[in-house]
Design a protein around this motif. Sequence first.
Motif, PDB file in Angstrom:
ATOM      1  N   ASP A 160       0.976  -1.259   0.110  1.00 16.29           N
ATOM      2  CA  ASP A 160      -0.279   0.037  -0.079  1.00 16.29           C
ATOM      3  C   ASP A 160       0.964   1.218  -0.114  1.00 16.29           C
ATOM      4  OD1 ASP A 160      -2.197  -1.478  -0.035  1.00 16.29           O
ATOM      5  OD2 ASP A 160      -2.746  -1.408   2.200  1.00 16.29           O
ATOM      6  N   TYR A 163      -4.349   7.876  -4.887  1.00 13.43           N
ATOM      7  CA  TYR A 163      -5.296   6.558  -4.310  1.00 13.43           C
ATOM      8  C   TYR A 163      -4.536   5.447  -4.308  1.00 13.43           C
ATOM      9  CZ  TYR A 163      -8.804  10.333  -4.843  1.00 13.43           C
ATOM     10  OH  TYR A 163      -9.624  11.126  -4.805  1.00 13.43           O
ATOM     11  N   SER A 180      -6.328   1.817  -4.545  1.00 22.04           N
ATOM     12  CA  SER A 180      -7.626   1.821  -4.002  1.00 22.04           C
ATOM     13  C   SER A 180      -8.924   2.372  -4.873  1.00 22.04           C
ATOM     14  CB  SER A 180      -7.436   2.400  -2.539  1.00 22.04           C
ATOM     15  OG  SER A 180      -7.404   3.924  -2.911  1.00 22.04           O
TER      16      SER A 180
END
Length: 184
Positions: free
Chosen positions: A124, A157, A160
């Motif tokens: 992430d 982002y 996501s």
Amino acid sequence: MKSLIISSIVFAMLVFSGCADKEPTVDTKVEQEVVAQEVDSVKTETVAAEDASVAENSILNSDSNEVNMATLEKELLSVYFDYDKFSVRADMQEKVTNSATLANGTAGAFTVKLEGNCDEWGSDEYNFALGLKRASAVKKALVAEGVDEGRITMVSYGESNPVCSNKTKDCWAKNRRVDFKLLP
């Protein structure tokens, strides 16, 4: 032990008995502020009633701006990137040039928001950083085309915000992009 209980009772009686014989004092400054606030609220209500027609006109103009913004956003095409890369590809340079022309022309009244996106590969943290690098690369390209840097904002982002969720190379390629949004 008895002395502790007795001293606790005496202390409690002193605390609860208090000084109830004093007359309460009224602060005249507070009264004046309350009156001034009431006068201001009456003035505000009067001005609000007079400006109702102006507000209706601005709402109508706001609606037309939203429609205009949505129409312009459809003309701003996404810029796609190679796997694990953040440099603008040669075949995407024309999209950047067209977007810069539009941003300097009919979309000149709006702020351009660049949304960096990634595929699902990587952590992430890595994908958020990569999305920001992609948005930054497009921002530099837009600035080189003459768009004012102060009118461009960026956000990442990461992974996501996918447009495709299939587990194929073509799908992942669609998620490696920078999207354009317009802000008032």
